[in-house]
Scaffold this active site. Structure first.
Site, PDB file in Angstrom:
ATOM      1  N   GLU A  81      -1.018  -2.974   7.225  1.00 18.92           N
ATOM      2  CA  GLU A  81      -0.576  -2.663   6.061  1.00 18.92           C
ATOM      3  C   GLU A  81      -1.298  -0.998   5.857  1.00 18.92           C
ATOM      4  OE1 GLU A  81      -2.222  -4.493   2.585  1.00 18.92           O
ATOM      5  OE2 GLU A  81      -0.323  -3.961   1.338  1.00 18.92           O
ATOM      6  N   LYS A 180       6.946  -6.198  -0.362  1.00 17.74           N
ATOM      7  CA  LYS A 180       5.649  -6.961  -0.994  1.00 17.74           C
ATOM      8  C   LYS A 180       5.852  -7.361  -2.336  1.00 17.74           C
ATOM      9  CE  LYS A 180       0.754  -6.475  -1.136  1.00 17.74           C
ATOM     10  NZ  LYS A 180      -0.502  -5.735  -1.055  1.00 17.74           N
ATOM     11  N   CYS A 214      -0.708  -8.783   3.066  1.00 15.67           N
ATOM     12  CA  CYS A 214      -1.938  -8.800   2.244  1.00 15.67           C
ATOM     13  C   CYS A 214      -2.053  -9.878   1.108  1.00 15.67           C
ATOM     14  CB  CYS A 214      -2.002  -7.258   2.047  1.00 15.67           C
ATOM     15  SG  CYS A 214      -4.117  -7.097   1.696  1.00 15.67           S
TER      16      CYS A 214
END
Ligand SMILES: *[C@@H]1O[C@H](CO)[C@@H](O)[C@H](O)[C@H]1NC(C)=O
Ligand SMILES: *[C@@H]1O[C@H](CO)[C@@H](O)[C@H](O)[C@H]1NC(C)=O
Ligand SMILES: *[C@@H]1O[C@H](CO)[C@@H](O)[C@H](O)[C@H]1NC(C)=O
Ligand SMILES: *[C@@H]1O[C@H](CO)[C@@H](O)[C@H](O)[C@H]1NC(C)=O
Ligand SMILES: *[C@@H]1O[C@H](CO)[C@@H](O)[C@H](O)[C@H]1NC(C)=O
Ligand SMILES: *[C@@H]1O[C@H](CO)[C@@H](O)[C@H](O)[C@H]1NC(C)=O
Length: 500
Positions: A81, A180, A214
């Site tokens: 990321e 995300k 993440c």
């Protein structure tokens, strides 16, 4: 009837033969821990040309890793990321780094048709790297989607900006795009969340893949749903992860998630020791195949390892796992000398391991944690405690936890239990940890001195016990059952307050 039925059989036969002929039992995975080159001043607006120059510098480094992984036979590589542009931007200064990333349904190979959706130099280059090296490439870039007042949620600047994972297959075709959902704190200053968490998967001859990013790993959607409803074999996980001991260090937590969810997990982290960012790995449901943790150098690192394409078909796969079966059935051990302490702002109930060997129970609210242990030798200058926590964590995100943990205190002062500590001297001949969990989402962590994993040294039984196989190869920092009780999370866990 007969002819219909036999042609149906023939159809099934061809399907089965077809999938056998093409499917691979195992595949080679690669992840790259990347020391990302940052913008000189990310709060300064630059031209698109300037932005592309920085991104190309990072892609030059990723190119070496991708080529090297392909030369080692890897089928797929994951990069981190923020690995192409870094971080520190505002919403405005990030804009020149964005490209319009289409829905993969458009069937697009940017390497052959780069201008089809407007200027897309980053997608073109990633697509060509995948195509020319015959390898799946997973990268994290920024997507922009214009909007206007016909959409009441349209941001004031007339566009959505998404933190986005993309996957190009070995022909260079865009096969997955994931926005995300669970933005981490300051990320909300530059990115938007999709209205609903996106469930993005794709099939290959080496298994079914799903992806998230993440902070998503701490929440139910899309992470858990990809596995429980869509049955993916491998999770692709670009991350920019800042380590937090004792329970949320990258290699520790990501390998534990793979084991608890019984799935393969490919984690690629940024390498930036000054921000505690290190820790990448290739994890199977039974432990780490390879991992990297390095706070000492500034170098990147490519990891390559083999994994089962479909871990649920492996003989070692636990068909069912009930995390509280053992703990709920047993009589609690003696409970004495309770005291409270803090781990990452959560108030735990602790009890000290005063003897070289023993049996201990500690409870908090509905959770009782049971430990049987034998230290190889009790060191007077090292204190270990068993801790229980059953409550809502509220700092840097809100999420409900049930945790049973054995850990080393930072010093002989019991007030330091739960503080960050990276080395120890005490080996354990054996340990067995279990808890009366109300959730079946529990991630088993074992972390040894020097922030090292312990693959093959412990196992999880189907009754929920986390047990050592043998004397630990290094002294013990922590042995933990990290449970997430998603039903108790506040609504919309991915839109929480910004805390600096
Ligand atoms: C970075 O850029 C911003 C905006 O132009 C400016 O205010 C700030 O002083 C710059 N910082 C540095 C360290 O140059
Ligand atoms: C507003 O956006 C929609 C969809 O993005 C588009 O179809 C429409 O033409 C736009 N309207 C104006 C006035 O730009
Ligand atoms: C990195 O981790 C160490 C130990 O946990 C901590 O003392 C330090 O403050 C952290 N650094 C940053 C930049 O967060
Ligand atoms: C320790 O905790 C248990 C369960 O919460 C409680 O029953 C027990 O009395 C406590 N012991 C001491 C010494 O505080
Ligand atoms: C712990 O309990 C087990 C039975 O559950 C017993 O066999 C063992 O002797 C106990 N160990 C100690 C040190 O009390
Ligand atoms: C445990 O360790 C002993 C001594 O090192 C060794 O002989 C034995 O094979 C090990 N057992 C397992 C299951 O690893």
């Amino acid at each position: 009837m007969i002819s219909l039925s036999s042609s149906w059989h023939m159809f099934v036969f061809i399907l089965v033969m077809g999938s056998r002929a093409f499917a691979l039992d195992t595949y080679i995975a690669a992840v790259y821990e990347h020391p990302v080159i940052l913008a000189k001043n990310a709060s300064q607006l630059v031209s698109s040309a300037e932005a592309l120059k920085l991104m190309n510098k990072n892609i030059d480094i990723l190119e070496e890793a991708i080529t090297s992984a392909a030369n080692q036979g890897a089928h797929i590589i994951v990069t981190p990321e923020d690995g192409i542009y870094g971080f520190g931007f505002t919403r405005e200064t990030f804009f020149p780094y964005l490209e319009d990333i289409p829905d993969p349904q458009v069937n697009w190979i940017p390497c052959i048709d780069p201008e089809r959706f407007g200027p897309s130099p980053v997608q073109e280059r990633l697509s060509c790297l995948a195509r020319h090296n015959s390898i799946y490439v997973v990268a994290n870039i920024g997507d922009k989607k214009p909007c206007n007042s016909s959409d009441l949620k349209c941001p004031k600047d007339g566009r959505y900006q998404y933190n986005t994972n993309v996957v190009f297959n070995s022909d260079g075709k865009l096969v997955a795009r994931y926005h995300k959902s669970n933005l981490f704190m300051i990320e909300q200053l530059l990115y938007d969340s999709p209205e609903e968490p996106e469930l993005v998967t794709f099939e290959t001859s080496f298994g079914k893949f799903g992806l998230f990013t993440c902070f998503d790993i701490l929440f139910h959607d899309p992470a858990v749903t990809l596995i429980s409803n869509l049955h993916v074999d491998t999770i692709l996980f670009p991350t920019a992860w800042m380590n937090v001991l004792p329970h949320l260090t990258a290699v520790e937590f990501h390998s534990a998630w793979a084991m608890g969810m019984r799935v393969n997990f490919l984690a690629a982290n940024i390498h930036r020791p000054s921000l505690n960012m290190t820790g990448s790995g290739i994890y199977g449901p039974d432990g780490s195949r390879t991992y990297h943790y390095d706070l000492k150098t500034l170098n990147g690192r490519l990891l390559v390892a083999e994994l089962d394409s479909q871990p649920s078909r492996s003989p070692s796969y636990l068909p069912s796992l009930n995390w509280n079966l053992y703990a709920s059935a047993m009589e609690p051990f003696t409970q004495d000398h309770n005291f409270t302490g803090f781990i990452f702002f959560d108030e735990y109930t602790f009890s000290e391991l005063t003897k070289e060997a023993g049996n201990l129970t500690v409870c908090q609210k509905g959770l009782c944690c049971h430990l049987s242990y034998k230290m190889t030798e009790k060191h007077e200058d090292e204190h270990y405690v068993l801790g229980a926590f059953d409550g809502l964590h509220v700092v840097e995100g809100e999420y409900y936890l049930q945790v049973c943990t054995l850990l080393k205190c930072r010093s002989t002062d019991l007030q330091t239990c739960g503080d960050s500590v990276t080395t120890a001297h005490t080996h354990f001949d054996s340990f067995s940890l279990s808890g009366t969990f109300s959730t079946n989402y529990v991630f088993p962590e074992v972390l040894l001195s020097g922030v090292q994993l312990a693959p093959g040294e412990f196992q999880v039984l189907s009754d929920g016990r986390l047990m050592s196989q043998n004397r630990t190869s290094q002294p013990v920092l922590t042995v933990t059952l990290f449970g997430r009780w998603y039903e108790k999370d506040p609504p919309h866990p991915y839109t929480h307050h910004i805390i600096f």
